[in-house]
Design a protein around this motif. Structure first.
Motif, PDB file in Angstrom:
ATOM      1  N   GLY A   1       0.814  -1.210   0.000  1.00 39.31           N
ATOM      2  CA  GLY A   1       0.000   0.000   0.000  1.00 39.31           C
ATOM      3  C   GLY A   1       0.840   1.250   0.000  1.00 39.31           C
ATOM      4  N   ASN A   2       1.899   1.263  -0.822  1.00 37.52           N
ATOM      5  CA  ASN A   2       2.814   2.398  -0.903  1.00 37.52           C
ATOM      6  C   ASN A   2       2.803   2.988  -2.316  1.00 37.52           C
ATOM      7  OD1 ASN A   2       4.782   0.650  -2.432  1.00 37.52           O
ATOM      8  ND2 ASN A   2       4.792  -0.421  -0.455  1.00 37.52           N
ATOM      9  N   ILE A   3       3.607   4.010  -2.529  1.00 39.48           N
ATOM     10  CA  ILE A   3       3.649   4.669  -3.845  1.00 39.48           C
ATOM     11  C   ILE A   3       4.127   3.705  -4.917  1.00 39.48           C
ATOM     12  CG2 ILE A   3       4.709   6.529  -5.194  1.00 39.48           C
ATOM     13  CD1 ILE A   3       5.013   8.097  -2.545  1.00 39.48           C
ATOM     14  N   ILE A   4       5.142   2.907  -4.592  1.00 44.53           N
ATOM     15  CA  ILE A   4       5.706   1.996  -5.588  1.00 44.53           C
ATOM     16  C   ILE A   4       4.705   0.942  -6.046  1.00 44.53           C
ATOM     17  CG2 ILE A   4       7.430   0.174  -5.943  1.00 44.53           C
ATOM     18  CD1 ILE A   4       8.611   2.988  -6.123  1.00 44.53           C
ATOM     19  N   ASP A   5       3.956   0.349  -5.127  1.00 43.07           N
ATOM     20  CA  ASP A   5       3.061  -0.750  -5.542  1.00 43.07           C
ATOM     21  C   ASP A   5       1.630  -0.305  -5.824  1.00 43.07           C
ATOM     22  OD1 ASP A   5       1.742  -0.512  -3.089  1.00 43.07           O
ATOM     23  OD2 ASP A   5       2.670  -2.276  -2.202  1.00 43.07           O
ATOM     24  N   THR A   6       1.406   1.015  -5.869  1.00 39.75           N
ATOM     25  CA  THR A   6       0.070   1.534  -6.147  1.00 39.75           C
ATOM     26  C   THR A   6       0.000   2.132  -7.547  1.00 39.75           C
ATOM     27  OG1 THR A   6      -0.343   2.040  -3.821  1.00 39.75           O
ATOM     28  CG2 THR A   6      -1.694   3.199  -5.458  1.00 39.75           C
ATOM     29  N   LYS A   7      -0.990   1.740  -8.304  1.00 42.70           N
ATOM     30  CA  LYS A   7      -1.277   2.366  -9.591  1.00 42.70           C
ATOM     31  C   LYS A   7      -2.566   3.158  -9.438  1.00 42.70           C
ATOM     32  CE  LYS A   7       1.942   0.927 -12.486  1.00 42.70           C
ATOM     33  NZ  LYS A   7       1.581   0.134 -13.675  1.00 42.70           N
ATOM     34  N   GLY A   8      -2.628   4.322 -10.068  1.00 42.11           N
ATOM     35  CA  GLY A   8      -3.822   5.154  -9.958  1.00 42.11           C
ATOM     36  C   GLY A   8      -3.727   6.106  -8.787  1.00 42.11           C
ATOM     37  N   ILE A   9      -4.769   6.129  -7.974  1.00 45.86           N
ATOM     38  CA  ILE A   9      -4.851   7.100  -6.876  1.00 45.86           C
ATOM     39  C   ILE A   9      -4.197   6.559  -5.612  1.00 45.86           C
ATOM     40  CG2 ILE A   9      -6.405   8.463  -5.442  1.00 45.86           C
ATOM     41  CD1 ILE A   9      -6.322   9.311  -8.374  1.00 45.86           C
ATOM     42  N   PHE A  10      -3.352   7.397  -5.006  1.00 45.67           N
ATOM     43  CA  PHE A  10      -2.693   7.032  -3.755  1.00 45.67           C
ATOM     44  C   PHE A  10      -2.984   8.096  -2.710  1.00 45.67           C
ATOM     45  CE2 PHE A  10       0.955   7.376  -0.834  1.00 45.67           C
ATOM     46  CZ  PHE A  10       0.960   6.091  -0.308  1.00 45.67           C
ATOM     47  N   ASP A  11      -3.480   7.656  -1.550  1.00 39.54           N
ATOM     48  CA  ASP A  11      -3.739   8.559  -0.435  1.00 39.54           C
ATOM     49  C   ASP A  11      -2.711   8.268   0.651  1.00 39.54           C
ATOM     50  OD1 ASP A  11      -4.660  10.006   1.760  1.00 39.54           O
ATOM     51  OD2 ASP A  11      -6.762   9.696   1.252  1.00 39.54           O
ATOM     52  N   PRO A  12      -1.841   9.237   0.970  1.00 40.39           N
ATOM     53  CA  PRO A  12      -0.782   8.992   1.952  1.00 40.39           C
ATOM     54  C   PRO A  12      -1.287   8.835   3.378  1.00 40.39           C
ATOM     55  CG  PRO A  12      -0.811  11.297   1.334  1.00 40.39           C
ATOM     56  CD  PRO A  12      -1.787  10.608   0.432  1.00 40.39           C
ATOM     57  N   GLY A  13      -2.524   9.256   3.641  1.00 39.99           N
ATOM     58  CA  GLY A  13      -3.069   9.173   4.993  1.00 39.99           C
ATOM     59  C   GLY A  13      -2.558  10.295   5.870  1.00 39.99           C
ATOM     60  N   GLY A  14      -3.160  10.450   7.016  1.00 45.31           N
ATOM     61  CA  GLY A  14      -2.774  11.518   7.922  1.00 45.31           C
ATOM     62  C   GLY A  14      -3.786  12.641   7.903  1.00 45.31           C
ATOM     63  N   GLU A  15      -3.460  13.690   8.642  1.00 42.47           N
ATOM     64  CA  GLU A  15      -4.383  14.805   8.805  1.00 42.47           C
ATOM     65  C   GLU A  15      -4.529  15.601   7.510  1.00 42.47           C
ATOM     66  OE1 GLU A  15      -5.021  18.694  11.755  1.00 42.47           O
ATOM     67  OE2 GLU A  15      -3.359  17.295  12.056  1.00 42.47           O
ATOM     68  N   GLU A  16      -5.762  15.690   7.033  1.00 42.56           N
ATOM     69  CA  GLU A  16      -6.090  16.451   5.826  1.00 42.56           C
ATOM     70  C   GLU A  16      -5.236  16.037   4.624  1.00 42.56           C
ATOM     71  OE1 GLU A  16      -5.846  20.599   6.733  1.00 42.56           O
ATOM     72  OE2 GLU A  16      -7.480  20.528   8.198  1.00 42.56           O
ATOM     73  N   SER A  17      -4.989  14.731   4.495  1.00 41.85           N
ATOM     74  CA  SER A  17      -4.210  14.244   3.356  1.00 41.85           C
ATOM     75  C   SER A  17      -5.017  14.368   2.070  1.00 41.85           C
ATOM     76  CB  SER A  17      -3.817  12.777   3.573  1.00 41.85           C
ATOM     77  OG  SER A  17      -4.963  11.945   3.625  1.00 41.85           O
TER      78      SER A  17
END
Length: 436
Positions: free
Chosen positions: A135-151
């Motif tokens: 669930g990181n930038i490398i293994d995600t295609k399309g939309i990625f949400d980094p999580g955290g406050e107001e991400s």
């Protein structure tokens, strides 16, 4: 693999010689400060460009030999950048947070050198159970949400400068996606055992750094994305450094609102004219910003944030270059940058310094303190290259832990002495001014 730059013994230079560059007046403190910044950033950009070339060569031909070359180039680039960090915290191009300086140069320090980072946002790590995270930038295609406050969710279908820039510190300070340490993690991989700070189950041994396998860049399903990330991050690093360095350019723009090249250098030397004349900064304000920034940097940033937190935890996650185990050089180069500005000397080019106005007794006190600091930096450096990296030296059962604590305390004293240095240069500072 590492490149070591010997920390020179401290000396007070009484006979002043100036740079042959007639465009910068090294006979004044601010003029010489400008010259040091200009030359230091030139070196920083050169080294970053060499890093980018090494990474591009590796991406085109991902062999073990080219991976090692990329790592060496990264370590080398950290030397000149580490020295340039002394220009932080002074409302300059690297990190001014408000006003025309921030607007002109973008306050890019967080894009260039943010740490510590949550490496799980960028790529996999091995968790406490020894399993790969996902669930990181490398293994995600399309939309990625980094999580955290107001991400904010970002499209990473293709890894671009725009996408990693948007993700950097998106949702929290630890959500770092750009800069030296993002590149470091991609090159070295994980070094910390997350099940226990004192356990050594990931990279076994006191002289082991991260050991990302070459297969991550060759046969792994996400190999091309890692190579793309490295290329994009290196390109962005060079671009960001050039933007910061443009503020110190010898050539001053005719209109700073359109092109801010050289405008900060012009402003602190009170040389902006015409419509930009109002941007000139008085000498007293400039000196106050520089001296306060120097005190905060050596006392609060280096001594407290980078050394004290790491040794008191003790966790390598809290040391700056934890993946490459290059933290001993981070400390040495950061101190060297402080010394460069305090003594008015950069690579043998000597000009007017803050020490020129300081009385002999205070100079002697500073010289002795800095000599002690340099002895401890040399000790940490020597042990790191022969016996145990910094992440082992900070362990409470290691004899070097006492040396590191003493170094922290001496650096704090050096930060406090900046109050005296400032006073004798006509600037009144309080303890709060050199403490963050």
């Amino acid at each position: 693999m590492k490149i070591y730059l010997k920390v020179l013994c401290f000396s007070i230079i009484l006979n002043t010689t100036v740079s042959s560059d007639e465009k910068i007046d090294t006979t004044t403190i601010i003029g010489n400060y400008t010259r040091i910044a200009t030359e230091n950033y030139k070196d920083t950009i050169t080294d970053a460009i060499n890093l980018e070339k090494a990474i591009n060569n590796f991406a085109n031909n991902p062999t073990e030999k080219n991976l090692i070359k990329s790592k060496k180039s990264w370590v080398n680039a950290r030397e000149s950048y580490g020295e340039s960090e002394i220009f932080r915290l002074s409302n300059g191009p690297i990190d001014a947070e408000q006003g025309w300086v921030a607007k002109a140069y973008g306050s890019l320090e967080g894009q260039i050198n943010a740490w510590p980072l949550d490496e799980n946002m960028i790529d996999y790590t091995l968790d406490a159970d020894g399993k790969k995270t996902s669930g990181n930038i490398i293994d995600t295609k399309g939309i990625f949400d980094p999580g955290g406050e107001e991400s904010r969710a970002i499209n990473v279908d293709t890894i671009t400068i725009e996408s990693i820039t948007a993700l950097n510190e998106n949702g929290g300070d630890a959500n770092v996606a750009t800069g030296y340490h993002a590149i470091e993690f991609l090159l070295w991989g994980q070094d910390q055992d997350y099940s226990n700070f004192m356990k050594d189950g990931i990279t076994n041994g006191a002289m082991k750094a991260g050991e990302r396998p070459l297969s991550d860049f060759t046969t792994d399903p996400h190999a091309q994305r890692r190579l793309s990330y490295l290329k994009v991050a290196a390109s962005k690093l060079v671009s960001d450094l050039k933007k910061v360095a443009s503020g110190w350019s010898l050539d001053i723009s005719d209109n700073c609102a359109i092109d801010a090249k050289g405008c900060y250098r012009g402003a602190i030397n009170h040389k902006l004219t015409g419509v930009d004349a109002k941007k000139n900064i008085t000498q007293k304000v400039v000196l106050r910003q520089i001296l306060s920034g120097m005190g905060i940097f050596i006392k609060s940033e280096v001594a407290n944030e980078r050394i004290a937190v790491a040794v008191l935890t003790p966790s390598e996650e809290d040391e700056p270059s934890c993946f490459s185990d290059n933290t001993h050089r981070d400390i040495a180069s950061a101190y060297q940058g402080f010394k460069n500005v305090l003594t008015g000397n950069y690579k043998g080019l000597q000009g007017k310094s803050f020490l020129d106005q300081v009385d002999i007794k205070t100079k002697d006190k500073i010289a002795k303190l800095m000599h002690t600091i340099e002895e401890k930096i040399d000790s940490i450096d020597k042990v790191a290259t022969t016996k145990a990296h910094f992440d082992y030296q900070i362990r409470p059962d290691h004899p070097q832990a006492r040396v590191i604590v003493k170094l922290k305390n001496k650096m704090r004293k050096l930060g406090d002495i900046m109050l005296v240095v400032a006073k004798q240069n006509g600037i009144d500072l309080t303890s709060d001014d050199v403490t963050n």
